[in-house]
Design a protein around this motif. Structure first.
Motif, short mmCIF file in Angstrom:
data_model
loop_
_atom_site.label_atom_id
_atom_site.label_comp_id
_atom_site.label_asym_id
_atom_site.label_seq_id
_atom_site.Cartn_x
_atom_site.Cartn_y
_atom_site.Cartn_z
N ILE A 45 4.65 5.17 7.24
CA ILE A 45 4.14 5.60 5.94
C ILE A 45 4.80 4.77 4.86
CG2 ILE A 45 3.98 7.53 4.32
CD1 ILE A 45 4.31 9.39 6.79
N SER A 46 4.02 4.26 3.93
CA SER A 46 4.59 3.62 2.74
C SER A 46 3.96 4.27 1.52
CB SER A 46 4.36 2.10 2.75
OG SER A 46 2.99 1.79 2.72
N TYR A 47 4.79 4.48 0.49
CA TYR A 47 4.30 5.16 -0.69
C TYR A 47 5.01 4.66 -1.95
CZ TYR A 47 8.54 8.02 -0.20
OH TYR A 47 9.84 8.44 -0.11
N GLN A 48 4.33 4.83 -3.07
CA GLN A 48 4.88 4.45 -4.38
C GLN A 48 5.63 5.64 -4.95
OE1 GLN A 48 4.66 1.45 -6.24
NE2 GLN A 48 6.10 2.52 -7.54
N ALA A 49 6.84 5.39 -5.44
CA ALA A 49 7.63 6.41 -6.12
C ALA A 49 8.17 5.81 -7.41
CB ALA A 49 8.76 6.91 -5.22
N ARG A 50 9.13 6.47 -8.02
CA ARG A 50 9.71 5.97 -9.27
C ARG A 50 10.48 4.68 -8.98
NH1 ARG A 50 11.17 8.77 -14.07
NH2 ARG A 50 12.40 7.39 -15.37
N SER A 51 9.92 3.57 -9.42
CA SER A 51 10.54 2.28 -9.18
C SER A 51 10.09 1.33 -10.28
CB SER A 51 10.11 1.73 -7.82
OG SER A 51 10.45 0.38 -7.69
N ALA A 56 7.34 -0.39 -2.82
CA ALA A 56 7.01 0.81 -2.06
C ALA A 56 8.22 1.27 -1.24
CB ALA A 56 5.84 0.53 -1.13
N THR A 57 8.25 2.56 -0.97
CA THR A 57 9.21 3.13 -0.05
C THR A 57 8.54 3.21 1.31
OG1 THR A 57 10.23 4.42 -1.81
CG2 THR A 57 10.62 5.17 0.45
N VAL A 58 9.23 2.80 2.37
CA VAL A 58 8.64 2.78 3.70
C VAL A 58 9.42 3.73 4.62
CG1 VAL A 58 8.10 1.35 5.71
CG2 VAL A 58 7.90 0.39 3.40
N VAL A 59 8.66 4.56 5.34
CA VAL A 59 9.24 5.47 6.33
C VAL A 59 8.65 5.06 7.68
CG1 VAL A 59 9.52 7.86 7.07
CG2 VAL A 59 9.34 7.33 4.62
N LYS A 60 9.49 4.57 8.57
CA LYS A 60 9.04 4.14 9.90
C LYS A 60 9.02 5.32 10.86
CE LYS A 60 8.65 -0.37 9.50
NZ LYS A 60 7.40 -1.04 9.79
N ARG A 61 7.98 5.41 11.65
CA ARG A 61 7.83 6.41 12.71
C ARG A 61 8.13 7.83 12.21
NH1 ARG A 61 6.46 4.86 17.40
NH2 ARG A 61 7.43 6.57 18.53
N ALA A 62 7.52 8.18 11.09
CA ALA A 62 7.69 9.53 10.54
C ALA A 62 6.99 10.53 11.44
CB ALA A 62 7.10 9.59 9.13
N PRO A 78 -0.28 5.37 -8.00
CA PRO A 78 0.31 6.04 -6.85
C PRO A 78 -0.54 5.75 -5.62
CG PRO A 78 -0.82 7.63 -8.24
CD PRO A 78 -0.88 6.31 -8.94
N ILE A 79 0.11 5.39 -4.53
CA ILE A 79 -0.61 5.06 -3.31
C ILE A 79 0.24 5.42 -2.10
CG2 ILE A 79 0.23 2.67 -3.31
CD1 ILE A 79 -2.57 1.91 -2.14
N VAL A 80 -0.42 5.88 -1.06
CA VAL A 80 0.24 6.13 0.22
C VAL A 80 -0.61 5.49 1.30
CG1 VAL A 80 -0.84 8.42 0.56
CG2 VAL A 80 1.29 7.86 1.74
N ASP A 81 0.04 4.72 2.18
CA ASP A 81 -0.61 4.06 3.31
C ASP A 81 -0.04 4.64 4.59
OD1 ASP A 81 -2.19 1.99 1.97
OD2 ASP A 81 -0.27 1.09 1.46
#
Length: 128
Positions: A45-51, A56-62, A78-81
Motif C-alpha cells: 500500500i502506498s498513500y499520500q499523507a502530510r508531506s 508517498a508513504t509505503v507499507v509493504k505486505r500490509a 490524496p491517493i492510495v495505491d
C-alpha cells in the motif's frame, strides 16, 4: 537505492517535522483523509499523507483489512495505491475526505492493482 531514498525522507521528516508545530502561524492547512483497504491476505500500500515534499508513504505486505486516517495538505492530491501479492485474491480501496466518501476501486488476481484518489481545495492564499 530505495533504502537510501527512504532514509533521506525519514531524516528530512525528523529534521523539519517540528518546525510547523513550533510555529502555528506557519502550519500548512490540511484536510482529514481516511484510506481503507478491505479484503484478506496482504498487499503493498502506498498513500499520500502530510508531506511537504509530496512523497508517498509505503507499507509493504500490509495485512488486510487496513485503515489509516491522515492529514493531507490542501492543494495536494490524496491517493492510495494497492498491489496484491502473488497469492492474488481481491481487495477494495476506499477514500474519504473529511468523512465524505470520494472514491473506491477493486484490485483482483495475482499482483492486481487499484488506486483511489480525490481532490482537495487549494490552500487559501489570503492566509498569513
Amino acid at each position: 537505492m530505495v533504502l537510501a531514498a527512504c532514509t533521506g525522507f525519514v531524516l528530512y521528516g525528523v529534521l523539519t517535522g517540528g518546525e510547523d508545530d513550533a510555529n502555528p502561524d506557519r502550519r500548512t492547512p490540511t484536510a482529514s483523509v481516511t484510506y481503507e483497504i478491505t479484503g484478506t491476505g496482504t498487499a503493498d500500500i502506498s498513500y499520500q499523507a502530510r508531506s511537504g515534499s509530496g512523497s508517498a508513504t509505503v507499507v509493504k505486505r500490509a495485512t488486510l483489512p487496513w485503515r489509516k486516517t491522515v492529514d493531507v495538505p490542501l492543494g495536494r492530491e490524496p491517493i492510495v495505491d494497492i498491489v496484491l501479492d502473488d497469492q492474488g485474491g481481491e481487495a477494495r480501496c476506499t477514500l474519504a475526505i473529511d468523512g465524505r466518501h470520494v472514491q473506491s476501486a477493486t484490485a483482483s488476481g495475482e499482483f492486481g492493482r487499484a488506486a483511489c484518489s480525490g481532490t482537495l481545495p487549494p490552500p487559501d492564499v489570503t492566509e498569513g
